[in-house]
Motif scaffolding. Structure first.
Motif, PDB file in Angstrom:
ATOM      1  N   LEU A   1       0.991  -1.013  -0.005  1.00 48.36           N
ATOM      2  CA  LEU A   1      -0.121  -0.201  -0.096  1.00 48.36           C
ATOM      3  C   LEU A   1       0.920   1.408  -0.132  1.00 48.36           C
ATOM      4  O   LEU A   1       2.046   1.218   0.694  1.00 48.36           O
ATOM      5  N   PRO A   2       0.212   2.322  -0.542  1.00 50.20           N
ATOM      6  CA  PRO A   2       1.263   3.661  -0.740  1.00 50.20           C
ATOM      7  C   PRO A   2       1.032   3.983   1.181  1.00 50.20           C
ATOM      8  O   PRO A   2       0.215   3.757   1.853  1.00 50.20           O
ATOM      9  N   ALA A   3       2.127   4.791   1.362  1.00 50.37           N
ATOM     10  CA  ALA A   3       2.310   5.171   2.593  1.00 50.37           C
ATOM     11  C   ALA A   3       1.137   6.018   3.251  1.00 50.37           C
ATOM     12  O   ALA A   3       0.718   5.846   4.417  1.00 50.37           O
ATOM     13  N   PRO A   4       0.484   6.992   2.317  1.00 49.89           N
ATOM     14  CA  PRO A   4      -0.825   7.369   3.085  1.00 49.89           C
ATOM     15  C   PRO A   4      -1.778   6.644   3.287  1.00 49.89           C
ATOM     16  O   PRO A   4      -2.540   6.671   4.355  1.00 49.89           O
ATOM     17  N   VAL A   5      -2.189   5.637   2.795  1.00 48.41           N
ATOM     18  CA  VAL A   5      -2.988   4.729   2.967  1.00 48.41           C
ATOM     19  C   VAL A   5      -2.585   3.661   4.284  1.00 48.41           C
ATOM     20  O   VAL A   5      -3.517   3.795   5.117  1.00 48.41           O
ATOM     21  N   LYS A   6      -1.386   3.502   4.400  1.00 48.27           N
ATOM     22  CA  LYS A   6      -0.959   2.861   5.580  1.00 48.27           C
ATOM     23  C   LYS A   6      -1.159   3.684   6.691  1.00 48.27           C
ATOM     24  O   LYS A   6      -1.298   3.091   7.729  1.00 48.27           O
ATOM     25  N   ALA A   7      -0.748   4.847   6.638  1.00 51.77           N
ATOM     26  CA  ALA A   7      -1.237   5.715   7.700  1.00 51.77           C
ATOM     27  C   ALA A   7      -2.470   5.745   8.285  1.00 51.77           C
ATOM     28  O   ALA A   7      -2.648   5.898   9.493  1.00 51.77           O
ATOM     29  N   VAL A   8      -3.281   5.692   7.388  1.00 50.04           N
ATOM     30  CA  VAL A   8      -4.926   5.743   7.684  1.00 50.04           C
ATOM     31  C   VAL A   8      -5.274   4.578   8.509  1.00 50.04           C
ATOM     32  O   VAL A   8      -5.738   4.698   9.603  1.00 50.04           O
ATOM     33  N   LEU A   9      -4.638   3.310   8.062  1.00 57.36           N
ATOM     34  CA  LEU A   9      -5.036   2.034   8.630  1.00 57.36           C
ATOM     35  C   LEU A   9      -4.219   2.109  10.213  1.00 57.36           C
ATOM     36  O   LEU A   9      -4.736   1.301  11.015  1.00 57.36           O
ATOM     37  N   ASP A  10      -3.299   2.909  10.077  1.00 52.37           N
ATOM     38  CA  ASP A  10      -2.408   2.693  11.470  1.00 52.37           C
ATOM     39  C   ASP A  10      -3.064   3.859  12.550  1.00 52.37           C
ATOM     40  O   ASP A  10      -2.517   3.789  13.646  1.00 52.37           O
ATOM     41  N   HIS A  11      -3.880   4.572  11.941  1.00 54.11           N
ATOM     42  CA  HIS A  11      -4.572   5.663  12.808  1.00 54.11           C
ATOM     43  C   HIS A  11      -5.415   5.007  14.025  1.00 54.11           C
ATOM     44  O   HIS A  11      -5.734   3.947  13.802  1.00 54.11           O
TER      45      HIS A  11
ATOM     46  N   ILE B   1      -7.205  -6.979   1.088  1.00 50.42           N
ATOM     47  CA  ILE B   1      -7.064  -5.806   0.137  1.00 50.42           C
ATOM     48  C   ILE B   1      -7.036  -5.944  -1.114  1.00 50.42           C
ATOM     49  O   ILE B   1      -6.099  -6.659  -1.559  1.00 50.42           O
ATOM     50  N   TYR B   2      -7.663  -4.890  -1.804  1.00 46.49           N
ATOM     51  CA  TYR B   2      -7.895  -5.097  -3.115  1.00 46.49           C
ATOM     52  C   TYR B   2      -7.421  -3.674  -3.765  1.00 46.49           C
ATOM     53  O   TYR B   2      -8.085  -2.511  -3.424  1.00 46.49           O
ATOM     54  N   LYS B   3      -6.397  -3.596  -4.889  1.00 42.06           N
ATOM     55  CA  LYS B   3      -6.201  -2.512  -5.627  1.00 42.06           C
ATOM     56  C   LYS B   3      -7.309  -2.446  -6.886  1.00 42.06           C
ATOM     57  O   LYS B   3      -7.165  -3.571  -7.565  1.00 42.06           O
ATOM     58  N   VAL B   4      -7.803  -1.467  -6.788  1.00 39.97           N
ATOM     59  CA  VAL B   4      -8.989  -1.522  -8.002  1.00 39.97           C
ATOM     60  C   VAL B   4      -8.564  -0.372  -8.955  1.00 39.97           C
ATOM     61  O   VAL B   4      -8.396   0.829  -8.667  1.00 39.97           O
ATOM     62  N   LYS B   5      -8.083  -0.840 -10.199  1.00 36.40           N
ATOM     63  CA  LYS B   5      -7.795   0.027 -11.210  1.00 36.40           C
ATOM     64  C   LYS B   5      -8.882   0.563 -11.964  1.00 36.40           C
ATOM     65  O   LYS B   5     -10.144  -0.223 -12.157  1.00 36.40           O
ATOM     66  N   PRO B   6      -8.943   1.913 -12.196  1.00 35.75           N
ATOM     67  CA  PRO B   6     -10.177   2.508 -13.033  1.00 35.75           C
ATOM     68  C   PRO B   6     -10.300   1.635 -14.324  1.00 35.75           C
ATOM     69  O   PRO B   6      -9.540   1.181 -14.839  1.00 35.75           O
ATOM     70  N   ALA B   7     -11.592   1.805 -14.693  1.00 39.22           N
ATOM     71  CA  ALA B   7     -12.083   1.077 -16.124  1.00 39.22           C
ATOM     72  C   ALA B   7     -11.420   1.889 -17.222  1.00 39.22           C
ATOM     73  O   ALA B   7     -11.040   3.138 -17.048  1.00 39.22           O
ATOM     74  N   GLU B   8     -11.130   1.165 -18.163  1.00 34.94           N
ATOM     75  CA  GLU B   8     -10.243   1.883 -19.234  1.00 34.94           C
ATOM     76  C   GLU B   8     -11.521   2.920 -20.049  1.00 34.94           C
ATOM     77  O   GLU B   8     -12.420   2.794 -20.196  1.00 34.94           O
ATOM     78  N   GLY B   9     -10.905   4.267 -20.117  1.00 36.88           N
ATOM     79  CA  GLY B   9     -11.491   5.150 -20.914  1.00 36.88           C
ATOM     80  C   GLY B   9     -12.493   5.972 -19.846  1.00 36.88           C
ATOM     81  O   GLY B   9     -13.148   6.821 -20.160  1.00 36.88           O
ATOM     82  N   ALA B  10     -12.363   5.521 -18.603  1.00 37.41           N
ATOM     83  CA  ALA B  10     -13.017   6.329 -17.513  1.00 37.41           C
ATOM     84  C   ALA B  10     -12.492   7.766 -17.293  1.00 37.41           C
ATOM     85  O   ALA B  10     -11.231   7.792 -16.960  1.00 37.41           O
ATOM     86  N   ALA B  11     -13.366   8.797 -17.350  1.00 35.75           N
ATOM     87  CA  ALA B  11     -12.785  10.346 -16.970  1.00 35.75           C
ATOM     88  C   ALA B  11     -12.594  10.348 -15.574  1.00 35.75           C
ATOM     89  O   ALA B  11     -13.356  10.147 -14.580  1.00 35.75           O
ATOM     90  N   ASN B  12     -11.477  10.825 -15.186  1.00 30.21           N
ATOM     91  CA  ASN B  12     -11.074  11.381 -13.983  1.00 30.21           C
ATOM     92  C   ASN B  12     -10.881  10.125 -13.104  1.00 30.21           C
ATOM     93  O   ASN B  12     -11.226  10.278 -11.758  1.00 30.21           O
ATOM     94  N   ALA B  13     -10.729   8.965 -13.424  1.00 31.07           N
ATOM     95  CA  ALA B  13     -10.606   7.928 -12.760  1.00 31.07           C
ATOM     96  C   ALA B  13      -9.215   7.891 -12.055  1.00 31.07           C
ATOM     97  O   ALA B  13      -8.452   8.181 -12.455  1.00 31.07           O
ATOM     98  N   LYS B  14      -9.532   7.143 -10.829  1.00 32.30           N
ATOM     99  CA  LYS B  14      -8.251   6.931  -9.854  1.00 32.30           C
ATOM    100  C   LYS B  14      -8.391   5.459  -9.433  1.00 32.30           C
ATOM    101  O   LYS B  14      -9.055   4.861  -9.333  1.00 32.30           O
ATOM    102  N   VAL B  15      -7.211   4.981  -9.033  1.00 32.88           N
ATOM    103  CA  VAL B  15      -6.776   3.779  -8.436  1.00 32.88           C
ATOM    104  C   VAL B  15      -7.391   4.053  -7.056  1.00 32.88           C
ATOM    105  O   VAL B  15      -7.054   4.802  -6.393  1.00 32.88           O
ATOM    106  N   VAL B  16      -8.145   2.888  -6.506  1.00 29.13           N
ATOM    107  CA  VAL B  16      -8.660   2.964  -5.053  1.00 29.13           C
ATOM    108  C   VAL B  16      -8.202   1.664  -4.408  1.00 29.13           C
ATOM    109  O   VAL B  16      -7.993   0.782  -5.329  1.00 29.13           O
TER     110      VAL B  16
END
Length: 114
Positions: free
Chosen positions: A49-59, A70-85
């Motif tokens: 996980l990225p450091a900011p996500v780890k920090a939230v879980l350690d809060h 834990i699942y890394k969900v990539k945005p669908a192809e062609g999705a506008a303003n999509a982010k990895v979550v």
């Protein structure tokens, strides 16, 4: 009278066939959507996980919760303003479960997915 009965039976048969065809089409569409979502999901570990996500879980807010899948969900192809979550399953001492969705900056991304 036989013609009316036959006509009514024929209409009923066509109606049932139409309903069945619609149900099959709907089911196929749902399966395709689920498959697309699964193709964009990748199981990861807490170490990945990225450091900011780890920090939230350690809060302190999550100190009573155990991290599950834990699942890394990539945005669908062609999705506008999509982010990895990241979808993170949690369980507490009482056996209650929940899932949080965070973006790469550790921000709540559950509203963005709706």
């Amino acid at each position: 009278m036989k013609k009316v009965t036959f006509l009514a039976a024929a209409i009923a048969l066509l109606g049932f066939t139409s309903i069945d065809a619609n149900a099959q089409a709907t089911q196929a569409a749902e399966q395709a959507q689920t498959q697309t979502q699964n193709d964009n999901k990748e199981k990861v570990t807490k170490d990945q996980l990225p450091a900011p996500v780890k920090a939230v879980l350690d809060h302190e807010a999550y100190k009573e919760w155990t991290v599950g899948d834990i699942y890394k969900v990539k945005p669908a192809e062609g999705a506008a303003n999509a982010k990895v979550v990241y979808e993170i399953a949690l369980t507490n001492k009482e056996g209650q479960t929940g899932t949080i969705t965070l973006d790469e900056q550790g921000q709540d991304a559950s509203k963005e997915q709706e």
